[in-house]
Design an enzyme around this catalytic site. Structure first.
Site, PDB file in Angstrom:
ATOM      1  N   ALA A  69      41.048  43.389  44.847  1.00  0.00           N
ATOM      2  CA  ALA A  69      41.333  44.603  44.420  1.00  0.00           C
ATOM      3  C   ALA A  69      41.199  44.876  43.004  1.00  0.00           C
ATOM      4  CB  ALA A  69      42.889  44.927  44.976  1.00  0.00           C
ATOM      5  N   GLY A 108      41.342  40.651  47.865  1.00  0.00           N
ATOM      6  CA  GLY A 108      40.671  41.670  48.792  1.00  0.00           C
ATOM      7  C   GLY A 108      39.274  41.392  49.125  1.00  0.00           C
ATOM      8  N   GLU A 111      39.503  39.176  51.806  1.00  0.00           N
ATOM      9  CA  GLU A 111      39.639  39.554  52.984  1.00  0.00           C
ATOM     10  C   GLU A 111      38.505  40.563  53.579  1.00  0.00           C
ATOM     11  OE1 GLU A 111      43.127  41.232  50.734  1.00  0.00           O
ATOM     12  OE2 GLU A 111      44.520  40.695  52.583  1.00  0.00           O
ATOM     13  N   GLU A 131      46.627  35.905  45.360  1.00  0.00           N
ATOM     14  CA  GLU A 131      47.531  37.081  44.979  1.00  0.00           C
ATOM     15  C   GLU A 131      48.838  36.606  44.542  1.00  0.00           C
ATOM     16  OE1 GLU A 131      45.399  36.963  47.485  1.00  0.00           O
ATOM     17  OE2 GLU A 131      44.685  39.018  47.879  1.00  0.00           O
TER      18      GLU A 131
HETATM   19  C1  3H9 Z   1      44.030  41.687  45.543  1.00  0.00           C
HETATM   20  O1  3H9 Z   1      42.872  41.630  45.820  1.00  0.00           O
HETATM   21  C2  3H9 Z   1      45.111  42.039  46.802  1.00  0.00           C
HETATM   22  C3  3H9 Z   1      44.582  42.400  47.803  1.00  0.00           C
HETATM   23  O2  3H9 Z   1      44.861  41.590  48.891  1.00  0.00           O
HETATM   24  C4  3H9 Z   1      45.218  43.694  48.120  1.00  0.00           C
HETATM   25  C5  3H9 Z   1      44.439  44.491  49.437  1.00  0.00           C
HETATM   26  C6  3H9 Z   1      44.960  45.833  49.542  1.00  0.00           C
HETATM   27  N1  3H9 Z   1      40.448  43.905  38.941  1.00  0.00           N
HETATM   28  O3  3H9 Z   1      38.022  37.075  34.081  1.00  0.00           O
HETATM   29  P1  3H9 Z   1      37.071  37.437  33.407  1.00  0.00           P
HETATM   30  C7  3H9 Z   1      37.927  42.065  34.816  1.00  0.00           C
HETATM   31  S1  3H9 Z   1      44.948  41.007  44.046  1.00  0.00           S
HETATM   32  C8  3H9 Z   1      40.329  44.541  37.895  1.00  0.00           C
HETATM   33  O4  3H9 Z   1      36.933  37.253  32.025  1.00  0.00           O
HETATM   34  P2  3H9 Z   1      35.369  35.663  34.590  1.00  0.00           P
HETATM   35  C9  3H9 Z   1      38.673  41.542  33.900  1.00  0.00           C
HETATM   36  O5  3H9 Z   1      39.842  42.167  33.297  1.00  0.00           O
HETATM   37  C10 3H9 Z   1      43.310  40.666  43.300  1.00  0.00           C
HETATM   38  N2  3H9 Z   1      39.658  44.073  36.847  1.00  0.00           N
HETATM   39  O6  3H9 Z   1      35.723  36.900  33.865  1.00  0.00           O
HETATM   40  C11 3H9 Z   1      37.531  41.605  32.694  1.00  0.00           C
HETATM   41  O7  3H9 Z   1      37.458  42.796  32.062  1.00  0.00           O
HETATM   42  P3  3H9 Z   1      37.260  42.925  30.538  1.00  0.00           P
HETATM   43  C12 3H9 Z   1      42.952  39.214  43.623  1.00  0.00           C
HETATM   44  C13 3H9 Z   1      39.118  42.675  37.019  1.00  0.00           C
HETATM   45  O8  3H9 Z   1      33.868  35.764  35.148  1.00  0.00           O
HETATM   46  C14 3H9 Z   1      36.244  41.246  33.531  1.00  0.00           C
HETATM   47  O9  3H9 Z   1      36.509  41.767  34.938  1.00  0.00           O
HETATM   48  N3  3H9 Z   1      41.899  38.797  42.685  1.00  0.00           N
HETATM   49  C15 3H9 Z   1      39.434  42.048  38.093  1.00  0.00           C
HETATM   50  O10 3H9 Z   1      35.920  34.470  33.660  1.00  0.00           O
HETATM   51  C16 3H9 Z   1      35.831  39.812  33.472  1.00  0.00           C
HETATM   52  O11 3H9 Z   1      36.799  39.066  34.021  1.00  0.00           O
HETATM   53  C17 3H9 Z   1      42.319  37.904  41.576  1.00  0.00           C
HETATM   54  O12 3H9 Z   1      43.346  37.573  41.576  1.00  0.00           O
HETATM   55  C18 3H9 Z   1      40.270  42.591  39.101  1.00  0.00           C
HETATM   56  N4  3H9 Z   1      40.450  42.043  40.351  1.00  0.00           N
HETATM   57  O13 3H9 Z   1      36.018  35.481  36.029  1.00  0.00           O
HETATM   58  C19 3H9 Z   1      41.087  37.593  40.903  1.00  0.00           C
HETATM   59  N5  3H9 Z   1      39.007  40.755  37.846  1.00  0.00           N
HETATM   60  O14 3H9 Z   1      35.894  42.200  30.493  1.00  0.00           O
HETATM   61  C20 3H9 Z   1      41.190  37.950  39.494  1.00  0.00           C
HETATM   62  C21 3H9 Z   1      38.398  40.664  36.666  1.00  0.00           C
HETATM   63  O15 3H9 Z   1      37.455  44.315  30.559  1.00  0.00           O
HETATM   64  N6  3H9 Z   1      40.116  37.785  38.647  1.00  0.00           N
HETATM   65  N7  3H9 Z   1      38.545  41.932  36.184  1.00  0.00           N
HETATM   66  O16 3H9 Z   1      38.314  42.310  29.750  1.00  0.00           O
HETATM   67  C22 3H9 Z   1      39.640  36.559  38.389  1.00  0.00           C
HETATM   68  O17 3H9 Z   1      40.247  35.625  38.800  1.00  0.00           O
HETATM   69  C23 3H9 Z   1      38.582  36.534  37.559  1.00  0.00           C
HETATM   70  O18 3H9 Z   1      38.251  37.624  36.779  1.00  0.00           O
HETATM   71  C24 3H9 Z   1      37.164  36.193  38.053  1.00  0.00           C
HETATM   72  C25 3H9 Z   1      35.748  36.447  37.122  1.00  0.00           C
HETATM   73  C26 3H9 Z   1      37.138  34.617  38.588  1.00  0.00           C
HETATM   74  C27 3H9 Z   1      36.840  37.089  39.162  1.00  0.00           C
END
Ligand code: 3H9
Length: 697
Positions: A69, A108, A111, A131
């Site tokens: 998400a 998400g 999911e 999450e």
């Molecule tokens: C969820 O999904 C709840 C659902 O169940 C709900 C359903 C209703 N959103 O980490 P990076 C941005 S909760 C917005 O440096 P990497 C991040 O801020 C979510 N922004 O890259 C950064 O921005 P900036 C569950 C996001 O390649 C840029 O992307 N998901 C999100 O080292 C690059 O990020 C998670 O908890 C996001 N979800 O790693 C996963 N994700 O360049 C969270 C990233 O402006 N994310 N950004 O600073 C991660 O673990 C890592 O970002 C990921 C990429 C592995 C995806």
């Protein structure tokens, strides 16, 4: 040939062999924000309505499938359509829906994949429902669909810890149906066509595999063992278990209600702050367009506790390591220490024998400092003494290559002084590791007065490759962490002198979320180093500043902490106990100063200590040592045990409105002179030391 259909600004469709190929294109990670959800829903409806379309394939553009998400949407009013509704539309389609998982499928994103009828993945894909790390639980069916694929115990483990799986494990568990080495898109289209005419395998309609109650209990206990009073992991366990008894719709209704409640909680706000703080910390001004130097070989001078930890971290990250000691005997001991750490990793199952052998093959520990001529970066981890370190750096100047970087691991000394003694101060940077260095995630990267931008960039890149969280800070005694920790220590001692017991202070902080209160931490670390430091500083101490002598009395009585079995507490079989001798010593110290002990509530104790930390943080910002308040939060969380789900001292100060303006007050006092109100307040604070603005202001 294909026609492109724009389902929304971030979701497009193309038709290949009668299959609707849906691409989610929402950089950087294809987060499932409102436009993506709207686009997917439109795509599902389009596929349902077009008789010529035989199946659907969903993929992500770029290197991610869907990273989850859009976290930036949390805390704002929810925009329609909600993901559960979108996923119901996809899962309910009578035509096959295939997920082509081309990268991360998290939260998400996972999911979405779970709601598809078949999941193909590239070998580099990763699956997970992380999450809980954001203080929430999955909100679009993850807690109900995953157990239908992997069983409740595994789903509990994955969702309550937020663990992310590689593609091979996901395939072994049946989360991914198949891994595809070649052209994923073509293979997914082929697989979708193969399924046409067969009843869709809807994850939500599968029975939950039966599991023994004690297997579920064991998985839950293990997952919750380290969750320290956080709400989300326990809620995750509760809701996953419902999958075993409730129909999908009812389980999803409870999941959604819990997700929404947690999403709006203080805990989730704190963890979101930490998530974005980590990304912000990676952006360092002055380094735009600067490339780090290539580093493959790291020299480590000094292979004691700290040096051996640094060496292991470097070996784990694939570097060649040259350890240097003063004598051949010391070098042999250093090698043994490093191998001992590797052996321990093997014993605990974190490393296999082949991995250990590979690391040892990349390690050389020697008494020949000349070996450092092969190093791209040298970290010194020798005794924290200015003369020792300066002399070493001058000597290294004559040994290492001109492009080699020199890093000091000093905790308290001035790295600018060390750098100034060298021929090339621009190649000197501070890399302040925390012990044990192969475990602790924090590294303070100290930007010295003359550090060249590419040297700083290299320090950051190396720390990241070591799997660390590097935080840039300027030069001051103690850098960010030890400065804030000292303020915390000071205030904790004031509280005790004023009437709180050490155990009451510790209990208040532990109930609030710290793994250990300050006095337990002091005892664990040992009291004698701080004592020696106080004795050295005695001559130059401001006589008007409040000084608590209790720690000195403890040391004079031979109470150096856990290692001597006695400190603030006494220890029997490693268990801490209140010691009447300490109590008497505290009472005597109070009486000596004429302090009548008062009582403190747990809330008062916590607020006072948080404000002491935040005030020191405000000073660090004012002095330019820390660049952002959130960097201070990350330092305290990753180096000093501040609970992540409380967001850090600066986050707490912002949220609770505690005044953190002490540094400003000091600036005003300096400008307005000694007769001014700010000066009077500061004098009063210094003499009472009970922090009129440290919690109660
Ligand atoms: C969820 O999904 C709840 C659902 O169940 C709900 C359903 C209703 N959103 O980490 P990076 C941005 S909760 C917005 O440096 P990497 C991040 O801020 C979510 N922004 O890259 C950064 O921005 P900036 C569950 C996001 O390649 C840029 O992307 N998901 C999100 O080292 C690059 O990020 C998670 O908890 C996001 N979800 O790693 C996963 N994700 O360049 C969270 C990233 O402006 N994310 N950004 O600073 C991660 O673990 C890592 O970002 C990921 C990429 C592995 C995806």
């Amino acid at each position: 040939m294909t026609d492109t259909i724009a389902f929304s600004p971030t979701v497009r469709g193309a038709i290949r062999d009668g299959v609707l190929l849906v691409t989610i294109d929402n950089p950087p990670v294809n987060a499932s924000g409102a436009e993506v959800r709207a686009g997917l829903l439109a795509a599902a409806r389009h596929a349902a309505g077009e008789a010529a379309l035989r199946a659907v394939v969903i993929r992500g553009a770029g290197s991610a499938f869907v990273g989850g998400a859009d976290i930036r949407e949390f805390g704002k009013p929810a925009a329609e359509p909600a993901l559960p509704l979108v996923l119901a539309a996809l899962e309910d389609l009578e035509k096959p829906v295939v997920a082509a998982v081309n990268g991360v499928a998290l939260g998400g994103g996972c999911e979405i994949a779970l709601a598809c009828h078949l999941r193909l993945a590239v070998p580099g894909a990763r699956f997970g429902l992380p999450e809980v790390k954001l203080g929430i639980i999955p909100g679009a069916g993850g807690t109900q669909r995953l157990p239908r694929l992997v069983g409740i115990p595994t789903a509990v483990e994955m969702i309550a810890t937020g663990r992310i799986l590689g593609a091979a494990e996901a395939a072994a568990l049946g989360i991914a149906d198949r891994l595809v080495e070649g052209d994923l898109e073509a293979e997914a289209i082929r697989a979708a066509l193969d399924l046409v005419g067969r009843p869709p395998r809807r994850t939500g309609s599968l029975p939950v595999p039966p599991a023994a109650e004690d297997a579920v209990e064991a998985a839950a206990a293990k997952a919750l063992a380290r969750s320290r009073g956080q709400a989300a992991p326990a809620e995750a366990v509760r809701v996953v278990r419902l999958a075993g008894t409730l129909p999908l719709a009812d389980g999803m209704a409870e999941e959604r209600a819990t997700f929404v409640r947690l999403r709006d909680s203080a805990e989730a706000a704190a963890l979101r702050h930490v998530f974005f703080a980590e990304r912000a910390a990676a952006k360092v001004s002055g380094l735009e367009g600067v490339s780090p130097r290539k580093v493959e070989t790291i020299g480590v001078v000094g292979t004691g506790l700290m040096g051996s930890g640094i060496a292991v971290a470097a070996l784990d990250a694939g570097y060649r390591v040259i350890g240097v000691e003063q004598t051949a005997e010391a070098a042999a001991r250093g090698r043994e220490r490093i191998d001992g750490l590797l052996a321990r990793a093997v014993k605990s199952g974190r490393l296999d024998e082949a991995g250990r052998a590979d690391r040892l093959a990349r390690l050389d520990v020697t008494a020949e400092a000349g070996a450092l001529a092969a190093a791209d970066l040298v970290v010194e981890a020798v005794f924290d003494d200015l003369a020792v370190k300066t002399e070493l750096f001058v000597r290294l100047d004559g040994i290492v290559r001109p492009d080699c970087i020199l890093a000091t691991n000093t905790s308290y000394l001035d790295p600018d002084t060390i750098a100034a003694a060298t021929a090339h101060p621009e190649r000197v940077v501070g890399l302040h590791f925390f012990s044990p260095a192969n475990v602790m995630r924090l590294v303070e990267v100290v930007r010295c007065a003359r550090t060249a931008p590419d040297v700083l960039a290299t320090g950051l890149a190396v720390a990241r490759r070591l799997g660390k969280l590097p935080i840039v800070c300027g030069v001051c005694e103690g850098f960010i962490g030890n400065r804030v920790f000292s303020a915390y220590r000071r205030q904790a001692e004031f509280l005790v002198e004023d009437g709180a017991s050490p155990q009451a202070v510790d209990a208040a902080l532990e109930a609030w979320g710290f793994a250990m209160g300050p006095f337990a931490v002091f005892d664990m670390a040992g009291l004698e180093i701080a004592w020696a430091k106080r004795k050295r500083a005695a001559a130059t101490r401001d006589p008007r500043a409040r000084y608590v002598a209790i720690p000195d009395r403890l040391c004079e009585a031979g109470r150096f902490g856990q290692k001597t079995g006695r400190g603030w507490y006494s220890y029997r079989d490693g268990k801490r106990e209140v010691d009447p001798e300490t109590e008497a010593l505290i009472a005597a110290a109070r009486a000596e100063k004429g302090i009548v002990p008062r009582s403190f509530t747990a809330d008062e104790i916590v607020a006072t200590l948080l404000a002491a930390m935040a005030n020191e943080g405000a000073r660090l910002l004012e002095e330019g040592i820390a660049v952002r308040a959130s960097d201070i939060d990350l330092v305290m969380i990753n180096g000093y045990g501040f609970p992540a789900h409380k967001g850090g001292p600066m986050f707490q100060a912002d949220r609770t409105g505690l005044p953190v303006l002490l540094a400003r007050l000091e600036a005003m006092a300096a400008a307005d002179g000694p007769g001014s109100e700010p000066s009077r307040l500061l004098r009063e604070r210094a003499t009472r030391g009970d922090g009129f603005m440290d919690g109660n202001g």
